[in-house]
Design an enzyme around this catalytic site. Structure first.
Site, PDB file in Angstrom:
ATOM      1  CD1 TRP A  76      49.527  32.130  35.781  1.00 44.42           C
ATOM      2  CD2 TRP A  76      49.562  34.502  35.241  1.00 44.42           C
ATOM      3  NE1 TRP A  76      49.624  32.925  36.966  1.00 44.42           N
ATOM      4  CE2 TRP A  76      49.694  34.119  36.640  1.00 44.42           C
ATOM      5  CE3 TRP A  76      49.144  35.710  34.956  1.00 44.42           C
ATOM      6  CZ2 TRP A  76      49.902  35.148  37.652  1.00 44.42           C
ATOM      7  CZ3 TRP A  76      49.518  36.736  35.952  1.00 44.42           C
ATOM      8  CH2 TRP A  76      49.660  36.759  37.063  1.00 44.42           C
TER       9      TRP A  76
ATOM     10  CG  ASP B 198      53.681  33.384  30.030  1.00 46.87           C
ATOM     11  OD1 ASP B 198      54.775  33.156  30.558  1.00 46.87           O
ATOM     12  OD2 ASP B 198      52.624  33.828  30.752  1.00 46.87           O
TER      13      ASP B 198
ATOM     14  CE  LYS C 196      56.178  32.833  37.748  1.00 44.45           C
ATOM     15  NZ  LYS C 196      55.482  33.050  39.005  1.00 44.45           N
TER      16      LYS C 196
HETATM   17  N1  PMP Z   1      52.557  34.215  33.438  1.00 43.13           N
HETATM   18  C1  PMP Z   1      52.656  33.119  34.093  1.00 43.13           C
HETATM   19  C2  PMP Z   1      52.503  32.056  33.707  1.00 43.13           C
HETATM   20  C3  PMP Z   1      53.014  33.556  35.654  1.00 43.13           C
HETATM   21  O1  PMP Z   1      53.183  32.527  36.555  1.00 43.13           O
HETATM   22  C4  PMP Z   1      53.199  35.046  36.154  1.00 43.13           C
HETATM   23  C5  PMP Z   1      53.533  35.406  37.332  1.00 43.13           C
HETATM   24  N2  PMP Z   1      52.989  34.481  38.086  1.00 43.13           N
HETATM   25  C6  PMP Z   1      52.876  36.074  35.100  1.00 43.13           C
HETATM   26  C7  PMP Z   1      52.512  35.477  33.613  1.00 43.13           C
HETATM   27  C8  PMP Z   1      53.158  37.241  35.270  1.00 43.13           C
HETATM   28  O2  PMP Z   1      54.224  37.751  35.735  1.00 43.13           O
HETATM   29  P1  PMP Z   1      54.397  39.205  36.538  1.00 43.13           P
HETATM   30  O3  PMP Z   1      53.685  39.330  37.565  1.00 43.13           O
HETATM   31  O4  PMP Z   1      55.938  39.198  36.527  1.00 43.13           O
HETATM   32  O5  PMP Z   1      54.237  40.202  35.352  1.00 43.13           O
END
Ligand code: PMP
Length: 365
Positions: A107, A177, A201
């Site tokens: 991420w 994040d 989550k």
């Molecule tokens: N950051 C983290 C830490 C995540 O776990 C996720 C999704 N698993 C995201 C960003 C991306 O989220 P989204 O698909 O809702 O944009």
């Protein structure tokens, strides 16, 4: 927890993920007629008094849970955390040319890639050399004082690495994040410039992103920033510059009420520690299953593990499913297994998993 309907399984998905059964039951009971309004929340105008009340209550409850200081705005936005990988530099660069990023997994890799479209990214620390299995100590960070902000992913959902400490970046705003451990533990919001989290989550359904931002950082969006991504515009419009993800916001509100009823974040953290300990203790004692993350940096929410022989992965997953446990397959980027055990995962789910792993090891190990 009330009695589990027999059709409910244990869902270890990383997100969208398990939600509290009480919340789902309440939403079901309010589906056709919310509190005598004669409407579903899904059908309400976001400008109507009913929804304005729901939205305000959700914000109030979230502020109370996280003890959000008064000089922070709480926004309920859309686009997933990934849109905010872009919105963060757009809003926070404030004319500066660079930002610091901590590189700890999949991420943060994507956050860096997106930020690169808007600024120079200084990777101030990285765990890539050790396969993203730890959170680099702050003493190793090479921060650039000219950076507009410092960004890190406080819980890497895929690698299962969690920062159990809050970095100190002095006057440079710290941005997290926090998607995959948001509301799993108390958090000192005052240490951050901005925190954002996709809801799917621990906080509710997909389609909602919660942004908590210090007021003095608002009002410097770069030219070309879409209006609905300008945090100042959204703050002034109570997150309703455009139509918000109203139903997701309502469900998140129910989750916040559930959290309060369960005793708040300190109580939830205790439970999360107990659940994670159950699984990690088993993993550490096992000679067949293994978690590769440095002990001090292990995530309480997302626990990846491997089998000694990956050829047995499919059999393991099939047996888990037969025992009412799904979504244990690890992310394709890392392979193996992953158990996501968010707030709403009952300890019974973790116990059943450990029991099954023990049985599998005895048979196949
Ligand atoms: N950051 C983290 C830490 C995540 O776990 C996720 C999704 N698993 C995201 C960003 C991306 O989220 P989204 O698909 O809702 O944009």
């Amino acid at each position: 927890m009330g009695s589990r309907p027999t059709t409910r399984i244990f869902n270890f998905s990383a997100g969208p993920a398990v939600l509290p059964e009480e919340v789902l039951a309440q939403a079901a009971s309010e589906m056709l007629d919310w509190h005598g309004s004669g409407m579903s929340v899904m059908e309400m105008s976001h400008r109507g008094k009913e929804f304005i009340g729901i939205a305000a209550q959700a914000e109030k409850d979230l502020r109370e849970l996280l003890k959000v200081p008064a000089n922070y705005k709480v926004l309920f936005l859309q686009g997933g955390a990934r849109l905010h990988f872009a919105a963060v530099p757009m809003n926070l660069l404030g004319g500066k040319k660079a930002a610091d990023y901590i590189y700890t997994g999949e991420w943060s890799k994507l956050a860096i890639k997106e930020a690169n479209r808007f600024c120079e990214v200084n990777v101030a620390a990285s765990s890539e050399g050790k396969n993203f299995t730890f959170a680099p100590e702050q003493s190793t960070w090479q921060l650039d004082p000219k950076s507009a902000y410092v960004h890190y992913v406080s819980n890497e959902t895929i690698g299962g690495v969690e920062f159990n400490w809050i970095p100190d970046t002095g006057k440079v705003p710290l941005v997290a994040d926090a998607s995959s451990h948001f509301l799993s533990r108390p958090l000192d919001v005052s240490k951050f410039g901005l925190i954002y989290a996709g809801a799917q989550k621990n906080a509710g359904p997909a389609g909602l992103v919660i942004v908590i931002v210090r007021e003095d950082l608002l009002g410097r969006a770069m030219q070309g920033t879409p209006t609905v991504l300008d945090y100042k515009v959204q703050a002034e419009a109570d997150s309703m510059s455009n139509t918000p993800a109203s139903y997701a916001w309502y469900i998140a509100g129910l989750v916040f009420q559930w959290l309060k009823k369960e005793g708040g974040l300190a109580a939830i953290e205790k439970r999360n520690i107990a659940k994670a300990k159950l699984l990690y203790d088993f993993l550490d004692a096992s000679s067949f299953f293994k978690n590769h993350v440095r002990k001090s940096d292990r995530s309480r929410m997302n626990i990846p593990f491997t089998l000694a022989d990956p050829k047995l992965d499919a059999e393991f997953l099939k047996g888990a499913e037969a025992r009412g446990m799904v979504q244990l397959k690890g992310h394709r980027a890392v392979g193996g297994m992953r158990a996501s055990i968010y707030n709403a995962m009952p300890i019974e789910g973790v116990k059943r998993l450990v029991e099954y792993m023990r049985e599998f090891e005895a048979k196949r190990g």
